[in-house]
Design a protein around this motif. Structure first.
Motif, PDB file in Angstrom:
ATOM      1  N   PHE A   1       0.839  -1.203   0.001  1.00 34.82           N
ATOM      2  CA  PHE A   1       0.130  -0.187   0.017  1.00 34.82           C
ATOM      3  C   PHE A   1       1.055   1.177   0.104  1.00 34.82           C
ATOM      4  O   PHE A   1       0.628   2.282  -0.847  1.00 34.82           O
ATOM      5  CB  PHE A   1      -1.066  -0.012   1.199  1.00 34.82           C
ATOM      6  CG  PHE A   1      -1.888   1.167   1.188  1.00 34.82           C
ATOM      7  CD1 PHE A   1      -3.175   0.970   0.770  1.00 34.82           C
ATOM      8  CD2 PHE A   1      -1.515   2.379   1.602  1.00 34.82           C
ATOM      9  CE1 PHE A   1      -4.103   1.915   0.757  1.00 34.82           C
ATOM     10  CE2 PHE A   1      -2.553   3.362   1.766  1.00 34.82           C
ATOM     11  CZ  PHE A   1      -4.113   3.106   1.206  1.00 34.82           C
ATOM     12  N   SER A   2       1.814   1.034   0.801  1.00 34.63           N
ATOM     13  CA  SER A   2       2.853   2.415   1.006  1.00 34.63           C
ATOM     14  C   SER A   2       3.602   2.566  -0.412  1.00 34.63           C
ATOM     15  O   SER A   2       3.806   3.717  -0.854  1.00 34.63           O
ATOM     16  CB  SER A   2       3.730   2.227   2.135  1.00 34.63           C
ATOM     17  OG  SER A   2       4.442   3.444   2.335  1.00 34.63           O
TER      18      SER A   2
ATOM     19  N   LEU B   1      -6.733  -4.706   9.085  1.00 31.32           N
ATOM     20  CA  LEU B   1      -6.331  -3.742   8.303  1.00 31.32           C
ATOM     21  C   LEU B   1      -6.779  -3.697   7.003  1.00 31.32           C
ATOM     22  O   LEU B   1      -7.021  -2.506   6.786  1.00 31.32           O
ATOM     23  CB  LEU B   1      -4.746  -3.646   8.496  1.00 31.32           C
ATOM     24  CG  LEU B   1      -4.022  -3.688   9.890  1.00 31.32           C
ATOM     25  CD1 LEU B   1      -2.525  -3.994   9.619  1.00 31.32           C
ATOM     26  CD2 LEU B   1      -4.461  -2.590  10.579  1.00 31.32           C
ATOM     27  N   PHE B   2      -6.874  -4.431   6.372  1.00 27.00           N
ATOM     28  CA  PHE B   2      -7.270  -4.250   4.945  1.00 27.00           C
ATOM     29  C   PHE B   2      -8.574  -5.136   4.162  1.00 27.00           C
ATOM     30  O   PHE B   2      -8.864  -6.248   4.976  1.00 27.00           O
ATOM     31  CB  PHE B   2      -6.027  -5.087   4.012  1.00 27.00           C
ATOM     32  CG  PHE B   2      -4.854  -4.134   4.221  1.00 27.00           C
ATOM     33  CD1 PHE B   2      -4.576  -2.998   3.649  1.00 27.00           C
ATOM     34  CD2 PHE B   2      -3.747  -4.847   5.182  1.00 27.00           C
ATOM     35  CE1 PHE B   2      -3.303  -2.401   4.305  1.00 27.00           C
ATOM     36  CE2 PHE B   2      -2.583  -3.903   5.577  1.00 27.00           C
ATOM     37  CZ  PHE B   2      -2.461  -2.821   4.926  1.00 27.00           C
ATOM     38  N   ASP B   3      -9.087  -4.730   3.332  1.00 25.45           N
ATOM     39  CA  ASP B   3     -10.164  -5.491   2.631  1.00 25.45           C
ATOM     40  C   ASP B   3      -9.511  -6.448   1.605  1.00 25.45           C
ATOM     41  O   ASP B   3      -8.422  -6.322   1.339  1.00 25.45           O
ATOM     42  CB  ASP B   3     -11.210  -4.309   2.218  1.00 25.45           C
ATOM     43  CG  ASP B   3     -10.705  -3.498   1.057  1.00 25.45           C
ATOM     44  OD1 ASP B   3      -9.764  -3.850   0.373  1.00 25.45           O
ATOM     45  OD2 ASP B   3     -11.374  -2.304   0.785  1.00 25.45           O
ATOM     46  N   GLU B   4     -10.400  -6.921   0.913  1.00 24.86           N
ATOM     47  CA  GLU B   4     -10.027  -7.847  -0.262  1.00 24.86           C
ATOM     48  C   GLU B   4      -9.383  -7.257  -1.229  1.00 24.86           C
ATOM     49  O   GLU B   4      -8.544  -7.795  -2.049  1.00 24.86           O
ATOM     50  CB  GLU B   4     -11.099  -8.709  -0.670  1.00 24.86           C
ATOM     51  CG  GLU B   4     -11.963  -9.811   0.331  1.00 24.86           C
ATOM     52  CD  GLU B   4     -12.653  -9.115   1.479  1.00 24.86           C
ATOM     53  OE1 GLU B   4     -13.306  -8.044   1.229  1.00 24.86           O
ATOM     54  OE2 GLU B   4     -12.483  -9.586   2.842  1.00 24.86           O
ATOM     55  N   ALA B   5      -9.803  -6.070  -1.390  1.00 25.68           N
ATOM     56  CA  ALA B   5      -8.985  -5.334  -2.426  1.00 25.68           C
ATOM     57  C   ALA B   5      -7.662  -4.646  -2.284  1.00 25.68           C
ATOM     58  O   ALA B   5      -6.867  -4.152  -3.029  1.00 25.68           O
ATOM     59  CB  ALA B   5      -9.880  -4.313  -3.118  1.00 25.68           C
ATOM     60  N   GLY B   6      -7.364  -4.816  -1.034  1.00 25.55           N
ATOM     61  CA  GLY B   6      -5.802  -4.467  -0.485  1.00 25.55           C
ATOM     62  C   GLY B   6      -5.829  -2.965   0.081  1.00 25.55           C
ATOM     63  O   GLY B   6      -4.952  -2.418   0.258  1.00 25.55           O
ATOM     64  N   ASP B   7      -7.287  -2.414   0.100  1.00 26.07           N
ATOM     65  CA  ASP B   7      -7.241  -1.060   0.785  1.00 26.07           C
ATOM     66  C   ASP B   7      -7.346  -0.886   2.107  1.00 26.07           C
ATOM     67  O   ASP B   7      -7.904  -2.172   2.723  1.00 26.07           O
ATOM     68  CB  ASP B   7      -8.476  -0.310   0.019  1.00 26.07           C
ATOM     69  CG  ASP B   7      -8.250  -0.129  -1.536  1.00 26.07           C
ATOM     70  OD1 ASP B   7      -6.962   0.222  -1.931  1.00 26.07           O
ATOM     71  OD2 ASP B   7      -9.312  -0.390  -2.269  1.00 26.07           O
ATOM     72  N   CYS B   8      -7.051   0.102   2.831  1.00 29.31           N
ATOM     73  CA  CYS B   8      -7.232   0.148   4.205  1.00 29.31           C
ATOM     74  C   CYS B   8      -8.574   0.099   4.563  1.00 29.31           C
ATOM     75  O   CYS B   8      -9.248   0.840   4.046  1.00 29.31           O
ATOM     76  CB  CYS B   8      -6.352   1.375   4.771  1.00 29.31           C
ATOM     77  SG  CYS B   8      -4.297   1.136   4.568  1.00 29.31           S
ATOM     78  N   ARG B   9      -8.990  -0.517   5.809  1.00 28.68           N
ATOM     79  CA  ARG B   9     -10.398  -0.208   6.228  1.00 28.68           C
ATOM     80  C   ARG B   9     -10.532   1.058   6.806  1.00 28.68           C
ATOM     81  O   ARG B   9     -11.620   1.484   6.901  1.00 28.68           O
ATOM     82  CB  ARG B   9     -10.680  -1.429   7.069  1.00 28.68           C
ATOM     83  CG  ARG B   9     -10.721  -2.771   6.477  1.00 28.68           C
ATOM     84  CD  ARG B   9     -11.251  -3.822   7.572  1.00 28.68           C
ATOM     85  NE  ARG B   9     -10.896  -5.180   6.919  1.00 28.68           N
ATOM     86  CZ  ARG B   9     -11.729  -5.798   6.169  1.00 28.68           C
ATOM     87  NH1 ARG B   9     -12.972  -5.187   5.824  1.00 28.68           N
ATOM     88  NH2 ARG B   9     -11.623  -7.022   5.694  1.00 28.68           N
TER      89      ARG B   9
ATOM     90  N   ASP C   1      -5.128   4.572   9.128  1.00 28.62           N
ATOM     91  CA  ASP C   1      -4.072   3.497   8.687  1.00 28.62           C
ATOM     92  C   ASP C   1      -3.824   3.818   7.275  1.00 28.62           C
ATOM     93  O   ASP C   1      -2.155   3.950   6.923  1.00 28.62           O
ATOM     94  CB  ASP C   1      -4.610   2.085   8.586  1.00 28.62           C
ATOM     95  CG  ASP C   1      -4.941   1.642  10.035  1.00 28.62           C
ATOM     96  OD1 ASP C   1      -4.209   2.142  11.187  1.00 28.62           O
ATOM     97  OD2 ASP C   1      -5.617   0.888  10.106  1.00 28.62           O
ATOM     98  N   ALA C   2      -4.486   4.259   6.201  1.00 26.73           N
ATOM     99  CA  ALA C   2      -4.040   4.831   4.977  1.00 26.73           C
ATOM    100  C   ALA C   2      -3.401   6.014   5.020  1.00 26.73           C
ATOM    101  O   ALA C   2      -2.258   6.313   4.272  1.00 26.73           O
ATOM    102  CB  ALA C   2      -5.337   5.008   4.017  1.00 26.73           C
ATOM    103  N   TRP C   3      -3.790   6.820   6.120  1.00 23.19           N
ATOM    104  CA  TRP C   3      -3.049   8.084   6.187  1.00 23.19           C
ATOM    105  C   TRP C   3      -1.443   7.507   6.628  1.00 23.19           C
ATOM    106  O   TRP C   3      -0.542   8.421   6.130  1.00 23.19           O
ATOM    107  CB  TRP C   3      -3.599   9.031   6.976  1.00 23.19           C
ATOM    108  CG  TRP C   3      -2.706  10.271   7.305  1.00 23.19           C
ATOM    109  CD1 TRP C   3      -2.896  11.558   6.526  1.00 23.19           C
ATOM    110  CD2 TRP C   3      -1.838  10.459   8.480  1.00 23.19           C
ATOM    111  NE1 TRP C   3      -1.919  12.416   7.152  1.00 23.19           N
ATOM    112  CE2 TRP C   3      -1.445  11.904   8.168  1.00 23.19           C
ATOM    113  CE3 TRP C   3      -1.281   9.741   9.517  1.00 23.19           C
ATOM    114  CZ2 TRP C   3      -0.546  12.339   9.031  1.00 23.19           C
ATOM    115  CZ3 TRP C   3      -0.401  10.274  10.318  1.00 23.19           C
ATOM    116  CH2 TRP C   3       0.142  11.524  10.193  1.00 23.19           C
ATOM    117  N   GLN C   4      -1.296   6.956   7.711  1.00 19.31           N
ATOM    118  CA  GLN C   4      -0.176   6.651   8.067  1.00 19.31           C
ATOM    119  C   GLN C   4       0.989   6.048   6.989  1.00 19.31           C
ATOM    120  O   GLN C   4       2.047   6.493   6.769  1.00 19.31           O
ATOM    121  CB  GLN C   4      -0.160   5.522   9.165  1.00 19.31           C
ATOM    122  CG  GLN C   4      -0.557   5.979  10.629  1.00 19.31           C
ATOM    123  CD  GLN C   4      -0.550   4.889  11.618  1.00 19.31           C
ATOM    124  OE1 GLN C   4       0.585   4.695  12.047  1.00 19.31           O
ATOM    125  NE2 GLN C   4      -1.593   4.444  12.268  1.00 19.31           N
TER     126      GLN C   4
END
Length: 192
Positions: free
Chosen positions: A27-28, A158-166, A170-173
């Motif tokens: 993700f990062s 932490l993540f959904d099936e698509a690999g995105d942060c729930r 967390d996405a911001w970090q």
């Protein structure tokens, strides 16, 4: 590398494919790509192929050479590890130990490189102590730890099936770690 597309290397994960740690690192790296970086992921599958580092003289294994060469070429690095018993995992530490192969380089280890840190752990205490341990190792390897390090509580899914942060936090970090590594790499590239 050009000044507009620095190479940011992601180093980390676990022995388990699709781990929270490797998903956080991916993700990062996507955030770094979206901001204009070229990226390379050396995840759990790669790390498990590294032999235990042996400092005695001898010919390095092909995976060890690849790791050293990729880090040499990088303008920035993001290290991601699970927090195991208050510190980093063995496979991530082994990869960092393997950078001893760069000891005699003009810029050994992480010298002159910004290094971001991502920690996933089953609780906040392990995340915090692991973050501090990894930062200390980055200093020992002559890297520049970014001001912000991501500490994620893996118990929360932490993540959904698509690999995105729930969770947006967390996405911001994870995005902030990528942005700081990329910003520092660009600042260094613009300095004569």
């Amino acid at each position: 590398m050009t000044a507009t597309r620095p190479l940011i290397v992601g180093l980390g994960g676990t022995v388990r494919p699709g781990s929270s740690t490797e998903r956080a690192l991916a993700f990062s790296l996507r955030a770094a790509e979206a901001a204009g970086a070229e990226t390379r992921l050396l995840g759990g599958e790669f790390l498990t192929r590294l032999p235990v580092f042996d400092p005695r003289p001898g010919e390095p294994d092909p995976a060890q050479r690849e790791l050293a060469d990729v880090v040499r070429a990088a303008q920035g690095v993001i290290v991601a590890t699970p927090g195991y018993h208050g510190s980093m995992s063995g496979i991530v530490k082994n990869a960092l130990d393997t950078l001893e192969l760069t000891r005699d380089d003009p810029a050994p280890y992480f010298q002159g490189k910004p290094v971001g840190v991502i920690v996933t752990a089953d609780g906040w205490q392990a995340a915090g102590t692991t973050l501090m341990a990894v930062r200390s190792i980055i200093h020992a390897l002559r890297g520049w730890p970014t001001p912000f390090g991501a500490a994620l509580n893996a118990q929360l899914g932490l993540f959904d099936e698509a690999g995105d942060c729930r969770e947006a936090k967390d996405a911001w970090q994870l995005s902030t770690v990528a942005e700081q590594v990329l910003d520092f790499a660009r600042m260094k590239a613009s300095t004569p």
